[in-house]
Enzyme design. Structure first.
Site, PDB file in Angstrom:
ATOM      1  N   HIS A  23     -50.274 -18.464 -59.240  1.00 23.62           N
ATOM      2  CA  HIS A  23     -50.929 -19.362 -58.267  1.00 23.62           C
ATOM      3  C   HIS A  23     -51.979 -18.613 -57.465  1.00 23.62           C
ATOM      4  O   HIS A  23     -52.275 -18.953 -56.324  1.00 23.62           O
ATOM      5  CB  HIS A  23     -49.878 -20.021 -57.352  1.00 23.62           C
ATOM      6  CG  HIS A  23     -49.017 -20.979 -58.122  1.00 23.62           C
ATOM      7  ND1 HIS A  23     -47.864 -21.520 -57.623  1.00 23.62           N
ATOM      8  CD2 HIS A  23     -49.140 -21.468 -59.391  1.00 23.62           C
ATOM      9  CE1 HIS A  23     -47.313 -22.320 -58.543  1.00 23.62           C
ATOM     10  NE2 HIS A  23     -48.067 -22.292 -59.623  1.00 23.62           N
TER      11      HIS A  23
ATOM     12  N   ASP B 115     -48.025 -13.834 -51.484  1.00 25.64           N
ATOM     13  CA  ASP B 115     -47.834 -12.872 -50.383  1.00 25.64           C
ATOM     14  C   ASP B 115     -48.040 -11.419 -50.815  1.00 25.64           C
ATOM     15  O   ASP B 115     -47.973 -10.513 -49.999  1.00 25.64           O
ATOM     16  CB  ASP B 115     -46.431 -13.062 -49.751  1.00 25.64           C
ATOM     17  CG  ASP B 115     -45.306 -12.971 -50.789  1.00 25.64           C
ATOM     18  OD1 ASP B 115     -44.307 -13.715 -50.654  1.00 25.64           O
ATOM     19  OD2 ASP B 115     -45.422 -12.167 -51.739  1.00 25.64           O
TER      20      ASP B 115
ATOM     21  N   PRO C 239     -41.468 -18.367 -44.780  1.00 27.88           N
ATOM     22  CA  PRO C 239     -40.745 -19.574 -45.185  1.00 27.88           C
ATOM     23  C   PRO C 239     -41.094 -19.973 -46.620  1.00 27.88           C
ATOM     24  O   PRO C 239     -42.222 -19.732 -47.074  1.00 27.88           O
ATOM     25  CB  PRO C 239     -41.223 -20.642 -44.195  1.00 27.88           C
ATOM     26  CG  PRO C 239     -42.471 -20.124 -43.584  1.00 27.88           C
ATOM     27  CD  PRO C 239     -42.450 -18.629 -43.704  1.00 27.88           C
ATOM     28  N   ASP C 240     -40.112 -20.605 -47.295  1.00 26.47           N
ATOM     29  CA  ASP C 240     -40.467 -21.127 -48.618  1.00 26.47           C
ATOM     30  C   ASP C 240     -41.095 -22.499 -48.384  1.00 26.47           C
ATOM     31  O   ASP C 240     -41.487 -22.814 -47.251  1.00 26.47           O
ATOM     32  CB  ASP C 240     -39.230 -21.140 -49.538  1.00 26.47           C
ATOM     33  CG  ASP C 240     -38.192 -22.172 -49.097  1.00 26.47           C
ATOM     34  OD1 ASP C 240     -37.093 -22.189 -49.682  1.00 26.47           O
ATOM     35  OD2 ASP C 240     -38.475 -22.961 -48.173  1.00 26.47           O
ATOM     36  N   PHE C 241     -41.230 -23.307 -49.396  1.00 25.88           N
ATOM     37  CA  PHE C 241     -41.959 -24.571 -49.239  1.00 25.88           C
ATOM     38  C   PHE C 241     -41.024 -25.758 -49.051  1.00 25.88           C
ATOM     39  O   PHE C 241     -41.269 -26.615 -48.200  1.00 25.88           O
ATOM     40  CB  PHE C 241     -42.847 -24.820 -50.479  1.00 25.88           C
ATOM     41  CG  PHE C 241     -43.947 -23.808 -50.607  1.00 25.88           C
ATOM     42  CD1 PHE C 241     -43.774 -22.659 -51.359  1.00 25.88           C
ATOM     43  CD2 PHE C 241     -45.151 -23.989 -49.931  1.00 25.88           C
ATOM     44  CE1 PHE C 241     -44.785 -21.708 -51.449  1.00 25.88           C
ATOM     45  CE2 PHE C 241     -46.178 -23.044 -50.014  1.00 25.88           C
ATOM     46  CZ  PHE C 241     -45.982 -21.904 -50.774  1.00 25.88           C
ATOM     47  N   ARG C 242     -39.904 -25.767 -49.856  1.00 24.02           N
ATOM     48  CA  ARG C 242     -39.171 -27.032 -49.926  1.00 24.02           C
ATOM     49  C   ARG C 242     -37.748 -26.978 -49.366  1.00 24.02           C
ATOM     50  O   ARG C 242     -37.037 -27.963 -49.465  1.00 24.02           O
ATOM     51  CB  ARG C 242     -39.141 -27.505 -51.403  1.00 24.02           C
ATOM     52  CG  ARG C 242     -40.540 -27.872 -51.898  1.00 24.02           C
ATOM     53  CD  ARG C 242     -40.605 -28.206 -53.383  1.00 24.02           C
ATOM     54  NE  ARG C 242     -41.978 -28.536 -53.764  1.00 24.02           N
ATOM     55  CZ  ARG C 242     -42.894 -27.598 -54.037  1.00 24.02           C
ATOM     56  NH1 ARG C 242     -42.580 -26.301 -53.963  1.00 24.02           N
ATOM     57  NH2 ARG C 242     -44.148 -27.928 -54.349  1.00 24.02           N
TER      58      ARG C 242
ATOM     59  N   ASN D 105     -45.903 -16.624 -55.981  1.00 25.03           N
ATOM     60  CA  ASN D 105     -46.128 -16.279 -54.578  1.00 25.03           C
ATOM     61  C   ASN D 105     -47.519 -15.689 -54.359  1.00 25.03           C
ATOM     62  O   ASN D 105     -48.097 -15.070 -55.255  1.00 25.03           O
ATOM     63  CB  ASN D 105     -45.057 -15.289 -54.091  1.00 25.03           C
ATOM     64  CG  ASN D 105     -43.657 -15.893 -54.202  1.00 25.03           C
ATOM     65  OD1 ASN D 105     -43.514 -17.111 -54.283  1.00 25.03           O
ATOM     66  ND2 ASN D 105     -42.649 -15.056 -54.244  1.00 25.03           N
TER      67      ASN D 105
END
Ligand code: APR
Length: 281
Positions: free
Chosen positions: A139, A122, A46-49, A120
């Site tokens: 990040h 991941d 899933p993304d965040f927003r 990301n």
């Protein structure tokens, strides 16, 4: 182009123009790519927003004061459990790269990629074949973990066990006993050195491609401003974000990344090669 040109014709002509520019106008190693969680949603992360499906819309069970607290260093210091409850779902290893990740690898294979800036954690760009020296993980990532107090390194296998057992790991130095955290960048923490060392690279780009990000977190969100006015900026994203569309040479492909990169690859005559590359991941 007259005003009654149907939008899809307008867009396909623009994609053609971008493809022609990539083939004729981009010097070697002069494409800069900037990505966010939207390039991994079709991999199952899933993304965040995004409303409903985004991570921040699904953290009610953690009783956070606000969603982003799960990645806030001061909140973590007082209550590390919500992060370690979530870490198991976020930990890399059981997701396949998307065709969008393979598209970035293809740009590298064609000698066109100057640098990929990703938000990301991941590691799917690596898994797709993009070499380490071409990636800036703005990040951080799960590649390393350390004590947030003394910065002492923490063994990977102990971190993997903690994540599996949803326990909170502490510094191996008893006199410190600080909390241990993967080296992903929390709100309130500095971005890695590599980000600041490379953040002027967009000024050297002949083309910038921005994919799958809301451009809502600084300082990453300021990267697209560093491009020269003459540098076309292509946004492949479900929605318009940042100041994309405000410059004469901006190109907005407002659609999902996987179909956008397929369209661009097809216009470049690379679609079969891209599908083949992705099939190998
Ligand atoms: N195709 C195209 N766009 C997509 C897709 C898709 N399949 N899925 C999602 N998107 C778009 C969303 O519409 C949104 O604009 O991608 C963007 C994702 O935005 P965010 O969820 O905010 O993710 P991101 O921009 O990476 O977040 C930035 O916020 O929480 C911090 O550190 C975290 O790195 C993260 C940073």
């Amino acid at each position: 182009v007259d005003e009654n040109t149907p939008p899809e014709t307008l867009e396909s002509r623009t994609v053609e123009a971008v493809a022609k520019y990539i083939k004729d106008g981009v010097r070697p190693q002069r494409i800069v790519v900037m990505t966010g969680a939207g390039i991994s949603t079709s991999a199952g992360i899933p993304d965040f927003r995004s409303p409903d499906t985004g991570l921040y819309a699904n953290l009610a069970r953690l009783n956070l004061p606000y969603a982003e607290a799960v990645f806030d260093i001061s909140y973590f210091r007082n209550n590390p459990l919500p992060f370690y409850t979530l870490a198991q779902e976020l930990y890399p290893g059981h997701y396949r790269p998307t065709i969008t990740h393979s598209f970035i690898h293809l740009l590298h294979k064609k000698g066109l990629l100057l640098k990929l800036f990703t938000q990301n954690i991941d590691c799917l760009e690596r898994e797709a074949g993009v070499p380490d020296e071409k990636i800036v993980e703005a990040h951080g990532s799960f590649a390393r973990q350390s004590c947030i107090e003394c910065k002492g390194a923490y063994p990977r296998e102990l971190m993997e066990r903690a994540i599996k057992e949803k326990t909170v790991p502490h510094c191996l130095d008893e006199s410190c006993n600080g909390l241990v955290k993967p080296e992903i960048v929390f709100f309130g923490e500095q971005l890695p050195e590599a980000f600041f060392k490379n953040k002027s690279l967009p000024t050297e780009a002949d083309l910038v491609i921005i994919m799958g990000t809301s451009l809502s977190v600084q300082p990453f969100a300021s990267l697209p401003h560093f491009c020269r006015d003459a540098t076309p900026r292509v946004l492949i994203n479900s929605e318009q974000v940042g100041d994309l569309g405000s410059r004469a040479d901006d190109v907005l492909m407002l659609q999902d990344c996987d179909s956008g990169v397929r369209k661009l690859a097809e216009a470049c005559g690379w679609l079969e090669e891209l599908e083949g590359l992705w099939a190998e991941t």
